[in-house]
Design an enzyme around this catalytic site. Structure first.
Site, PDB file in Angstrom:
ATOM      1  N   ARG A 106       0.881  -1.186   0.000  1.00  0.00           N
ATOM      2  CA  ARG A 106       0.000   0.000   0.000  1.00  0.00           C
ATOM      3  C   ARG A 106       0.905   1.218   0.000  1.00  0.00           C
ATOM      4  O   ARG A 106       1.710   1.405   0.918  1.00  0.00           O
ATOM      5  CB  ARG A 106      -0.884   0.006   1.245  1.00  0.00           C
ATOM      6  CG  ARG A 106      -1.531   1.361   1.474  1.00  0.00           C
ATOM      7  CD  ARG A 106      -2.598   1.332   2.531  1.00  0.00           C
ATOM      8  NE  ARG A 106      -3.790   0.686   2.018  1.00  0.00           N
ATOM      9  CZ  ARG A 106      -5.002   0.804   2.584  1.00  0.00           C
ATOM     10  NH1 ARG A 106      -5.174   1.536   3.663  1.00  0.00           N
ATOM     11  NH2 ARG A 106      -6.040   0.177   2.071  1.00  0.00           N
ATOM     12  N   HIS A 133      -7.549   0.747  -6.180  1.00  0.00           N
ATOM     13  CA  HIS A 133      -7.732  -0.086  -4.974  1.00  0.00           C
ATOM     14  C   HIS A 133      -8.429  -1.386  -5.407  1.00  0.00           C
ATOM     15  O   HIS A 133      -9.594  -1.626  -5.077  1.00  0.00           O
ATOM     16  CB  HIS A 133      -8.550   0.689  -3.942  1.00  0.00           C
ATOM     17  CG  HIS A 133      -8.462   0.136  -2.547  1.00  0.00           C
ATOM     18  ND1 HIS A 133      -7.673  -0.945  -2.207  1.00  0.00           N
ATOM     19  CD2 HIS A 133      -9.064   0.539  -1.385  1.00  0.00           C
ATOM     20  CE1 HIS A 133      -7.804  -1.189  -0.913  1.00  0.00           C
ATOM     21  NE2 HIS A 133      -8.641  -0.314  -0.394  1.00  0.00           N
ATOM     22  N   GLN A 136     -10.213  -3.958  -2.894  1.00  0.00           N
ATOM     23  CA  GLN A 136     -11.484  -3.450  -2.373  1.00  0.00           C
ATOM     24  C   GLN A 136     -12.588  -3.591  -3.421  1.00  0.00           C
ATOM     25  O   GLN A 136     -13.693  -4.061  -3.119  1.00  0.00           O
ATOM     26  CB  GLN A 136     -11.323  -1.984  -1.966  1.00  0.00           C
ATOM     27  CG  GLN A 136     -12.586  -1.358  -1.434  1.00  0.00           C
ATOM     28  CD  GLN A 136     -12.982  -1.877  -0.062  1.00  0.00           C
ATOM     29  OE1 GLN A 136     -12.215  -1.801   0.880  1.00  0.00           O
ATOM     30  NE2 GLN A 136     -14.187  -2.419   0.068  1.00  0.00           N
ATOM     31  N   ASP A 228     -17.222   7.280  -1.024  1.00  0.00           N
ATOM     32  CA  ASP A 228     -15.913   7.199  -0.366  1.00  0.00           C
ATOM     33  C   ASP A 228     -15.602   8.613   0.136  1.00  0.00           C
ATOM     34  O   ASP A 228     -16.258   9.585  -0.268  1.00  0.00           O
ATOM     35  CB  ASP A 228     -14.860   6.701  -1.385  1.00  0.00           C
ATOM     36  CG  ASP A 228     -13.487   6.476  -0.767  1.00  0.00           C
ATOM     37  OD1 ASP A 228     -13.377   6.432   0.477  1.00  0.00           O
ATOM     38  OD2 ASP A 228     -12.505   6.345  -1.536  1.00  0.00           O
ATOM     39  N   CYS A 268     -16.268   1.821   1.267  1.00  0.00           N
ATOM     40  CA  CYS A 268     -15.056   1.035   1.534  1.00  0.00           C
ATOM     41  C   CYS A 268     -14.571   1.199   2.965  1.00  0.00           C
ATOM     42  O   CYS A 268     -13.868   0.328   3.479  1.00  0.00           O
ATOM     43  CB  CYS A 268     -13.951   1.403   0.547  1.00  0.00           C
ATOM     44  SG  CYS A 268     -13.562   3.165   0.538  1.00  0.00           S
ATOM     45  N   ARG A 296     -13.547  -8.418   2.657  1.00  0.00           N
ATOM     46  CA  ARG A 296     -12.133  -8.223   2.283  1.00  0.00           C
ATOM     47  C   ARG A 296     -11.348  -9.489   2.614  1.00  0.00           C
ATOM     48  O   ARG A 296     -10.475  -9.913   1.858  1.00  0.00           O
ATOM     49  CB  ARG A 296     -11.528  -7.032   3.053  1.00  0.00           C
ATOM     50  CG  ARG A 296     -12.068  -5.668   2.683  1.00  0.00           C
ATOM     51  CD  ARG A 296     -11.643  -5.224   1.299  1.00  0.00           C
ATOM     52  NE  ARG A 296     -10.211  -5.114   1.126  1.00  0.00           N
ATOM     53  CZ  ARG A 296      -9.454  -4.083   1.514  1.00  0.00           C
ATOM     54  NH1 ARG A 296     -10.015  -3.040   2.094  1.00  0.00           N
ATOM     55  NH2 ARG A 296      -8.149  -4.070   1.310  1.00  0.00           N
TER      56      ARG A 296
HETATM   57  N1  NVA Z   1      -9.935   6.743  -1.292  1.00  0.00           N
HETATM   58  C1  NVA Z   1      -9.515   6.337   0.035  1.00  0.00           C
HETATM   59  C2  NVA Z   1      -9.738   4.864   0.219  1.00  0.00           C
HETATM   60  C3  NVA Z   1      -9.369   4.352   1.582  1.00  0.00           C
HETATM   61  C4  NVA Z   1      -9.593   2.886   1.731  1.00  0.00           C
HETATM   62  C5  NVA Z   1      -8.062   6.696   0.251  1.00  0.00           C
HETATM   63  O1  NVA Z   1      -7.255   6.489  -0.656  1.00  0.00           O
HETATM   64  O2  NVA Z   1      -7.734   7.205   1.330  1.00  0.00           O
HETATM   65  N1   CP Z   2     -11.057   0.056   2.913  1.00  0.00           N
HETATM   66  C1   CP Z   2      -9.781  -0.002   3.285  1.00  0.00           C
HETATM   67  O1   CP Z   2      -8.868  -0.272   2.470  1.00  0.00           O
HETATM   68  O2   CP Z   2      -9.582   0.204   4.605  1.00  0.00           O
HETATM   69  P1   CP Z   2      -8.201   0.433   5.346  1.00  0.00           P
HETATM   70  O3   CP Z   2      -7.643   1.760   4.887  1.00  0.00           O
HETATM   71  O4   CP Z   2      -8.536   0.433   6.814  1.00  0.00           O
HETATM   72  O5   CP Z   2      -7.252  -0.681   5.002  1.00  0.00           O
END
Ligand code: NVA
Ligand code: CP
Length: 311
Positions: A106, A133, A136, A228, A268, A296
């Site tokens: 990540r 992502h 997800q 989101d 998400c 997930r």
């Molecule tokens: N769009 C959000 C998703 C988090 C799971 C981010 O990138 O922070």
């Molecule tokens: N939805 C998601 O990816 O959650 P986290 O940021 O907690 O991993």
């Protein structure tokens, strides 16, 4: 089989059959886990999990998932890795490949994940970049399938920021023949290249991708509504300015009136109640966000098993 040894950086790289095999195996593994049937498909294997951004769901579901599959997940914070002190990604990729059977990452830049995958000799899984992502979004279509019984011809409405989440949702919908209608403020539309890729797949699948600026237009007759956060990780300094642009891009009781009466609500998570979703919508009967979060685990177990084992 088809997916063994491959990377999962983007849903767009998967064939429709590969997406289907992930959904099928996720269903099987979920049932086995609920029935207490052992499914040690990754016995003795290790997944290195690099995190350059915060996480609750991704970290815990991957780590627990590896454990349930008979292997182990190794949490690697970039703050502690030499990567944080400037060791190149290409070196990190080759070193980690000597120790682990798969790498999950990540991070911010999607190009960094591509570079990691290029140099790694083990499968690499994208667990969120600024662009995509995929784990997800695969989970989200699995969740819609569980609730609706089918996907082809269904309509997903996405309301909010044209971010990593909607990019992967467009990819996913196009692979399974679902329509997706996206409503964003004009200045926050999704990435044009991703839209073009997804539209090419949608044409093949006979499904529609529509972009607009009106949340009510997108939500009309939808089977599922998705939102989101307005400001993603890395955009914290833009929070105030985004609050102005995104006012009205919210899942709430009013917007639910134009969707189908049995529409489900997805997010998400983490959610900002009072911004992209009301507390009432999050906690209401149509919300499936915690089942979605649970899934997930099951979907990523399927992904890991398909990429990292001989099944
Ligand atoms: N769009 C959000 C998703 C988090 C799971 C981010 O990138 O922070
Ligand atoms: N939805 C998601 O990816 O959650 P986290 O940021 O907690 O991993």
């Amino acid at each position: 089989m088809v997916l063994k040894g491959k990377d999962l950086l983007s849903i767009h790289d998967l064939s429709c059959t590969e997406v289907q095999s992930i959904l099928d195996l996720a269903k099987e593994l979920k049932a086995k886990q609920k029935q207490g049937i052992e499914h040690h498909l990754l016995k003795g294997k290790t997944l290195g999990m690099i995190f350059q951004k915060a996480s609750t769901r991704t970290r815990v579901s991957f780590e627990v998932g590896m454990w349930q599959l008979g292997g182990m997940g190794l949490f690697l914070s970039s703050k502690d890795l030499q990567i944080g002190r400037g060791e190149p990604i290409r070196d990190t990729a080759r070193v980690l490949s000597r120790y682990v059977d798969g790498i999950m990452i990540r991070t911010f830049s999607h190009d960094d994940v591509k570079e990691l995958a290029h140099y790694a000799t083990v499968p690499v899984i994208n667990a969120l970049t600024d662009l995509l992502h995929p784990c997800q979004a695969l989970t989200d279509i699995f969740t819609i399938l569980e609730y609706k019984g089918d996907l082809r011809g269904r309509k997903l409405a996405y309301i909010g920021d044209g971010n990593n989440m909607v990019n992967s949702l467009m990819h996913a919908c196009a692979k399974v023949g679902m329509d997706i209608a996206v409503a964003t403020p004009p200045e926050y539309a999704p990435d044009a290249g991703i839209v073009a890729d997804a539209m090419a797949d949608a044409v093949k699948a006979g499904s529609k991708i529509t972009l607009c600026n009106d949340p009510f237009e997108a939500a009309a007759d939808a089977d599922a509504l998705y939102t989101d956060v307005w400001a993603s990780m890395g955009q914290e300094t833009e929070q105030k300015i985004r609050e102005k642009s995104f006012a009205g891009y919210q899942i709430n009781a009013d917007i639910m009136k134009v969707a189908k009466s049995d529409a489900i609500i997805l997010h998400c998570l983490p959610a900002h109640r009072g911004e992209e979703i009301t507390d009432e919508a999050m906690e209401g009967k149509q919300s499936v966000v915690f089942d979605q979060a649970e899934n997930r685990l099951h979907v990523q177990k399927a992904i890991m098993a398909l990429l990292m084992s001989d099944i």
